[in-house]
Scaffold this motif. Structure first.
Motif, PDB file in Angstrom:
ATOM      1  N   THR A 177      40.157  42.621  41.123  1.00 15.31           N
ATOM      2  CA  THR A 177      39.556  42.940  42.114  1.00 15.31           C
ATOM      3  C   THR A 177      41.124  41.771  42.445  1.00 15.31           C
ATOM      4  O   THR A 177      41.798  42.211  43.282  1.00 15.31           O
ATOM      5  N   ASP A 196      37.850  50.156  44.064  1.00 17.10           N
ATOM      6  CA  ASP A 196      37.516  49.486  43.584  1.00 17.10           C
ATOM      7  C   ASP A 196      35.539  49.869  43.012  1.00 17.10           C
ATOM      8  O   ASP A 196      35.133  50.184  44.364  1.00 17.10           O
ATOM      9  N   ASP A 197      35.982  49.111  41.831  1.00 21.05           N
ATOM     10  CA  ASP A 197      34.051  49.772  41.551  1.00 21.05           C
ATOM     11  C   ASP A 197      33.721  50.983  41.699  1.00 21.05           C
ATOM     12  O   ASP A 197      32.844  51.215  42.515  1.00 21.05           O
TER      13      ASP A 197
HETATM   14 MG   LIG Z   1      35.760  43.229  41.507  1.00 20.21          MG
END
Ligand SMILES: [Mg+2]
Ligand SMILES: Nc1ncnc2c1ncn2[C@@H]1O[C@H](COP(=O)(O)OP(=O)(O)O)[C@@H](O)[C@H]1O
Length: 455
Positions: free
Chosen positions: A59, A181-182
């Motif tokens: 991140t 993200d993720d």
């Molecule tokens: Mg992360």
């Protein structure tokens, strides 16, 4: 260097805040990403996939890259899948679409009107978007009901509608950079939308960055099958993010302590042995060392020093869960309670909502939040570096959020979700309620037992 009469506690706290923000290394990865981005300038769509262990800095890398690319006039948007996805579907889609909407609202009138005209192409299907992302009503009005009783057809219409919207956005906000993200926590419906955005038949060039955690076999298998279905693979770059090197850890320490550390090499070797260069562990470890005085300021030599005995108290086998639990044990009961309420709101929460939920029963709400920041459990959110305080906070890391949320007893968790839903529903502004309808529904779904007795 600390002035004689300066409060050491305050300096320690500002050191901890400095520690939260610092990012070192990753030059090769940033370079590779920028080269990939260049292919968008050359008229292609490109995708970068970043994989890595928990806390390794995925991140942080994406945020650094987005900040760099926005300086190159890229329109950068960021969305993130949540661990507890039943807390709200389409979370990253909503985040991305909201940010795109905000970008569009800042455009000169002529360009904005052109976008509105293009969006008319969507016809009645505009409602399929505005229903999921009410904020888009600020740029397109949707009237009429969605008539389609066939779920499959409706699903395809919806994916097509998002695809058209993003195509228009990518043309008008060129170059558009979308980071998600993720993705190991992606739900099928959201992923289908992301997939359709990447469909090569779309007439646009955009840059997409997809990020996932690869520490578990189930995540690797899931993401592999998701990525296999991405049709545009020609401009695909895969980055496997590794630990920081000892040199990078040294740089981090030098920057945090402004070069005023008595024996940096000893600290580096201790930290590296315990963390193997994982930045999440490093930062939590340093935070703990400051707390247990394993790192202390020595006014005699005017430097920060390492107390090896105290430093060794931090067990080599500590997992991040142990570290978090020990921190929580040391919190005041109020701060601990706040943390639990926050985890029920989500990985991000705002002060205003927190004040309303707790009905000002916490005399020291702000001080408690500061205590949690200093403990390295939450951080303040600044939408863009250097911008004003947004009144928003987020958990320092998903792992911390997960730890806290999972430890709340089931009954209490349900009650908290119920209180949060009611508070959101009681908001005086109807638009606010409309914009939050997905999270409200998700909170209500999580408190079915408590709500039975109350509604
Ligand atoms: Mg992360
Ligand atoms: N290159 C780096 N230099 C310094 N700190 C970093 C770096 N990468 C990550 N961190 C810190 O480590 C913590 C975890 O990073 P994060 O990017 O959230 O991990 P991930 O997304 O891989 O789980 C964050 O506090 C972040 O500030």
């Amino acid at each position: 260097m600390i002035k004689k009469n300066e409060n050491i506690q305050e300096t320690e706290n500002s050191l901890k805040l400095k520690l939260q923000d610092i990012v070192v290394g990753r030059n090769n990865e940033i370079e590779a990403i920028k080269m990939q981005f260049d292919s968008v300038w050359e008229g292609h769509s490109a995708v970068t996939v970043i994989a890595g262990d928990i806390g390794i800095g995925k991140t942080a890398l994406v945020k650094t890259v987005l900040s760099d690319l926005s300086k190159l006039n890229g329109a950068c948007v960021y969305g993130k899948f949540e661990l507890y996805k039943d807390k709200g579907p389409y979370i990253p889609i909503v985040q991305i679409m909201e940010q795109i909407t905000n970008y569009m609202l800042t455009l000169p009138e002529e360009k904005f009107n052109r976008i509105r005209k293009k969006l008319k192409e969507l016809g009645r299907d505009k409602a399929l978007i505005t229903r999921v992302v009410p904020q888009t009503q600020r740029i397109m009005s949707s009237t009429g009901r969605i008539k389609d009783s066939d779920y499959q057809k409706l699903k395809i219409r919806m994916e097509k509608a998002f695809q058209t919207f993003i195509t228009i956005a990518a043309q008008e906000l060129y170059p558009l950079i979308i980071a998600v993200d993720d993705i190991q926590w992606a739900d099928i419906a959201s992923w289908n939308i992301i997939k359709s955005i990447n469909d090569p038949i779309s007439n646009h060039d955009l840059y997409m960055i997809l990020v996932y955690r690869n520490n578990l076999e189930k995540y690797r298998t899931k993401v592999k099958s998701m990525l296999d279905k991405l049709s545009e693979k020609k401009y695909l770059l895969e980055i496997n993010l590794e630990s920081l090197t000892t040199e990078e850890v040294k740089t981090m320490l030098r920057e945090v302590f402004s070069g005023d550390f008595e024996n940096t090499d000893e600290l580096v070797s201790l930290i590296y042995r315990k963390t193997v260069g994982n930045p999440l562990y490093i930062k939590q470890m340093l935070n703990m060392l400051l707390e247990n005085k394993g790192i202390y300021y020595n006014p005699g030599v005017k430097k920060w020093c390492l107390d090896s005995c105290k430093a060794k108290d931090i067990n080599l086998l500590d997992t991040i869960a142990d570290i978090v639990n020990r921190k929580i044990d040391r919190l005041s009961p109020e701060a601990k309670e706040l943390l639990e309420i926050a985890s029920c709101i989500g990985s991000r929460f705002d002060l205003g909502l927190m004040e309303r939920i707790t009905e000002n029963q916490f005399q020291r709400l702000k001080e408690n939040l500061v205590e949690l920041c200093h403990a390295g459990l939450i951080v303040k959110v600044f939408e863009h570096p250097g911008t004003d305080d947004t009144g928003k906070f987020e958990f320092f890391h998903d792992r911390i959020y997960q730890n806290i949320y999972e430890q709340i007893e089931a009954d209490r968790k349900e009650k908290l979700h119920f209180d949060i839903a009611i508070e959101l529903l009681n908001h005086p502004d109807k638009i606010y309620i409309e914009e939050n309808i997905l999270p409200i529904t998700a909170h209500l779904l999580k408190c079915k037992i408590s709500s039975k007795g109350k509604v």
